[in-house]
Design an enzyme around this catalytic site. Sequence first.
Site, PDB file in Angstrom:
ATOM      1  N   ALA A   1      -2.557   9.715 100.909  1.00  0.00           N
ATOM      2  CA  ALA A   1      -2.657   8.899  99.657  1.00  0.00           C
ATOM      3  C   ALA A   1      -4.141   8.478  99.794  1.00  0.00           C
ATOM      4  O   ALA A   1      -5.085   8.582 100.816  1.00  0.00           O
ATOM      5  CB  ALA A   1      -1.847   7.552 100.159  1.00  0.00           C
ATOM      6  N   MET A   2      -4.454   7.758  98.726  1.00  0.00           N
ATOM      7  CA  MET A   2      -5.842   7.247  98.778  1.00  0.00           C
ATOM      8  C   MET A   2      -6.056   5.762  98.052  1.00  0.00           C
ATOM      9  O   MET A   2      -5.233   5.458  97.044  1.00  0.00           O
ATOM     10  CB  MET A   2      -6.536   8.237  97.368  1.00  0.00           C
ATOM     11  CG  MET A   2      -7.959   7.728  97.283  1.00  0.00           C
ATOM     12  SD  MET A   2      -9.204   8.086  98.876  1.00  0.00           S
ATOM     13  CE  MET A   2     -10.590   6.899  98.379  1.00  0.00           C
TER      14      MET A   2
ATOM     15  N   ASN B   1      -7.676   4.031  96.472  1.00  0.00           N
ATOM     16  CA  ASN B   1      -8.543   3.574  95.343  1.00  0.00           C
ATOM     17  C   ASN B   1      -8.356   2.041  94.765  1.00  0.00           C
ATOM     18  O   ASN B   1      -7.209   1.695  94.909  1.00  0.00           O
ATOM     19  CB  ASN B   1      -8.284   4.312  94.119  1.00  0.00           C
ATOM     20  CG  ASN B   1      -8.157   5.917  94.438  1.00  0.00           C
ATOM     21  OD1 ASN B   1      -9.391   6.356  94.901  1.00  0.00           O
ATOM     22  ND2 ASN B   1      -7.092   6.224  94.263  1.00  0.00           N
TER      23      ASN B   1
ATOM     24  N   GLU C   1      -2.859   2.166 103.111  1.00  0.00           N
ATOM     25  CA  GLU C   1      -3.584   2.126 101.827  1.00  0.00           C
ATOM     26  C   GLU C   1      -3.934   0.544 101.437  1.00  0.00           C
ATOM     27  O   GLU C   1      -4.847   0.221 100.914  1.00  0.00           O
ATOM     28  CB  GLU C   1      -2.883   2.985 100.908  1.00  0.00           C
ATOM     29  CG  GLU C   1      -2.652   4.407 101.221  1.00  0.00           C
ATOM     30  CD  GLU C   1      -3.878   5.042 101.882  1.00  0.00           C
ATOM     31  OE1 GLU C   1      -4.901   4.621 101.402  1.00  0.00           O
ATOM     32  OE2 GLU C   1      -3.803   6.017 102.762  1.00  0.00           O
TER      33      GLU C   1
ATOM     34  N   HIS D   1      -6.396  -1.165 103.197  1.00  0.00           N
ATOM     35  CA  HIS D   1      -7.922  -0.703 102.850  1.00  0.00           C
ATOM     36  C   HIS D   1      -8.634  -1.418 102.001  1.00  0.00           C
ATOM     37  O   HIS D   1      -9.667  -1.551 101.951  1.00  0.00           O
ATOM     38  CB  HIS D   1      -7.864   0.669 102.479  1.00  0.00           C
ATOM     39  CG  HIS D   1      -8.173   1.996 103.513  1.00  0.00           C
ATOM     40  ND1 HIS D   1      -9.203   1.882 104.378  1.00  0.00           N
ATOM     41  CD2 HIS D   1      -7.452   3.080 103.740  1.00  0.00           C
ATOM     42  CE1 HIS D   1      -9.041   2.997 105.168  1.00  0.00           C
ATOM     43  NE2 HIS D   1      -8.069   3.822 104.721  1.00  0.00           N
TER      44      HIS D   1
ATOM     45  N   GLU E   1     -11.469   4.011 108.648  1.00  0.00           N
ATOM     46  CA  GLU E   1     -10.321   4.707 108.888  1.00  0.00           C
ATOM     47  C   GLU E   1      -9.655   4.574 110.155  1.00  0.00           C
ATOM     48  O   GLU E   1      -8.518   4.119 110.284  1.00  0.00           O
ATOM     49  CB  GLU E   1     -10.438   6.200 108.926  1.00  0.00           C
ATOM     50  CG  GLU E   1     -10.692   6.547 107.274  1.00  0.00           C
ATOM     51  CD  GLU E   1      -9.577   6.364 106.306  1.00  0.00           C
ATOM     52  OE1 GLU E   1      -8.605   5.908 106.753  1.00  0.00           O
ATOM     53  OE2 GLU E   1     -10.064   6.514 105.111  1.00  0.00           O
TER      54      GLU E   1
END
Length: 889
Positions: free
Chosen positions: A267-268, A270, A303, A306, A325
């Site tokens: 996953a990212m 953004n 995520e 983050h 991370e």
Amino acid sequence: MSNAKQIVFLKDYKAPDFHIDKTELNFQLGELATIVTSRLMMRRSAGADPEAPLVLDGQDLELKGVILDGQYLTESQYVVDEDTLTIPSVPDRFELQCTTLVKPQENTSLEGLYKSNNMFCTQCEAEGFRKITYYLDRPDVMSEFTTTILADKNKYPVLLSNGNEEERGELDANGMHWVRWHDPYKKPCYLFALVAGELKWREDYFITMTGRKVTLRIYVEAKDLSKVDHAMASLKNAMKWDEQTYGREYDLDIYMIVAVDDFNMGAMENKGLNIFNTSCVLASAETTTDVAFQRVEAVVAHEYFHNWSGNRVTCRDWFQLSLKEGFTVFRDAQFSADMGSAVVKRVEDATLLRTAQYAEDASPMAHPVQPDSYMEISNFYTLTVYEKGAEVVRMIHTLLGEEKFRKGSDLYFSTYDGEAVTIEEFIGSMEAASGRDLFQFRRWYTQAGTPTLKSRGIYDADKMTYTLGFIQSCPPTPECFEKEMFHIPVKVSLHGKEGPFTLQLKGEALDLQTKGNTERVLSVTEEKQKFTFENITEKPVPSLLRDFSAPVKLDYPYSRDELMFLMMNDDDGFNRWDACQQLGVQVLEELIAQHQAGKPLEMDNKLIAAYRTLLHSNGLDPAMVALMLKLPSEAYLSEQMDVIDVDAVHAARQYARMKLARELRNELLDLYQLNQDLGIYRPVAHAIAQRSLKNSALAYLMLLDIKEIAEVCLDQFNKSTNMTDVSAALVALVNSDAPFLVNARDKALRLFYRRWQKETLVVNHWFTVQATCSLPDTYDNVRALLRHEAFDIKNPNKVRALIGAFCHQNPVNFHRIDGEGYRFLADKVIELDPLNPQIASRLLAPMTKWKRYDAERQKLMQRQLERIMKNDSLSKDVFEVVSKSLAVS
């Protein structure tokens, strides 16, 4: 090849000559090509060379035009090459507009803007944004983004980007529509995201701790809308947990997740628009195992976390990757422990570290948590940066304690909000908030390798003292031969017949006291160090490195009786499990030696007695019993060997499993029946533990080749309504070599595929079950499955499910003595490299450790690595891994 050899060094870091205050992007999405127009409000950095040219990053772009402060530039006023756009002369403040043409439908690397099925999507971390437009593609350039997307409304009714939606409209003449998004928080371009497609969504909301209402949406294909409830619940739990545990509140009006089938990563994060691999979002009882449910919860939380540890405070350069991370993996591990079983989570994390990450530390690709150089940054999204990085943060938490660690994180977030910083700023915040000097501790970030901690204990009955001695060492790694001493926090407890002793340390070696007076955290900072405990009335059994307090290899000469004592009496859940593992290692190492000597295998009955006691212990947590019933894995046993003997390891472990199954048949049958009827499926801790117990018993019993047990297994496969039980039965069938089950096994595989062929993730699981089968015909089956209608080498999930699973998770078949497993992997890497270099390079991990094997296998692996190296068009990703692997020869 010259590009591939360029190395980037941390010591060469230089602040950017220019910054981008505002970024305006316009996308005209088309079926054959997409036009991207960028307007960048730029300024020269304070102190930068006033004559420095503007150099923007760009790859695979067709430049259509450049406008500087309203004036079109001629081709003589700029220079374009494969990687950059250079404008030799620009003012100190200016507006730059670039128009580029890209072809997302041809982008198989899945970096930048690409198409997944019929959906446009992006992946920009680490350096994918340069495949969208010319830009300063580095994390220390942070900008405020406004994005307008124009597309065919019928084909792409949903248009998404970062931030909050500002405006939308339609162009009636040609069926096009547009949406404008604005993100008020500055971010580096690696956090940019765009999605366009025919999607449905599930909507909910969350009320923040200050009373703000945040809209939550998860976007998926229509067929998957029923599978997002677990992800939504996980998101809301994560938002609440982060407020309560870290005081972090979400900042935008909307939080979006989009599920994408073609994705290089999990996953990212953004900003405001997370793009997820479908495997990390979709979950239902019928299609998803317990393990996959837990992964969805963990990745959704990761995520989301983050948003602060990565987005609001980001990394200055990619050498600081673990800043975001490692810290975030630690945070999601805390969350998962609170949501489920803390002991199970700790065991899972330590197991991953002690097998795969320790192996990485011992390979030519070994690097510190903060690397000092790289050729291709994508190769450093590793277990060292993520998992070991999280363990380093956990050690800081252990040394400082809960309260001071929270003060340190609060100081870090408040001081550096909106900035791109380094690991040093993070550690400095922890020091400032706690008053603790972490100078020596920093070596965990800058030195690679897994330290070994040798410990011995001496009991003085006359003085009633017990002295623990420690010797630390660390083997050389590519970046450093001589290691300086680490600061190793060692949680210790001493156990007697009546329970743990109250610990009173002689001298002032005490760092932190936990669990009342029965546990201490010792700081091992010297090569040789001793700690003496007073008022110990009998010779104790030490419980060392409790809760896996440091990522080291512990060397303590426990007797088997001592390990059995700790298995049943230690009050630390992790060490109780580890005592069982170490007992298993001792017994299995004897069997391995017997196999290597050509002797008949004969197993110590102490292991059987320990397991029998375990199965008769009614007071133990079912989650603990399920964990302890699993013998040490082949990967973990291999890590204990100087020269890995895959055949001996497999033979010894299989023999031990069979022996346990025979001797404990009645207890295992009782265990299976006791945990059989759980009612409606729920992916909660106690039910997961019971299913794990039941299926562990079934796996053992199926080794006995008894028809009545096989019927039970087939019944579970045919009648179960949850994927956990169906999958467990299928795995047991597929791995059985009983002649009377051959037809049933093949039929089960056909039925499974026929039922689930439209469920992509279930089909991926079907591939993995077959690829990880330990039977000798697996290699031929894997090769045949490459031609299956459901396999697509351009899809990373398919590659990981079949090729990756065989090469990474099936050592006895991958490392076959004829070398065909190595040839197979080399063939696939050569085929994949032009399509998707990231996936190709990650597949290579098993062959990077070629020096750990016998001479014949070394030659075979080396030969295949050299064959790959002869390819003149290797990507930087693959070139770096292969060249470093061959350099150790």
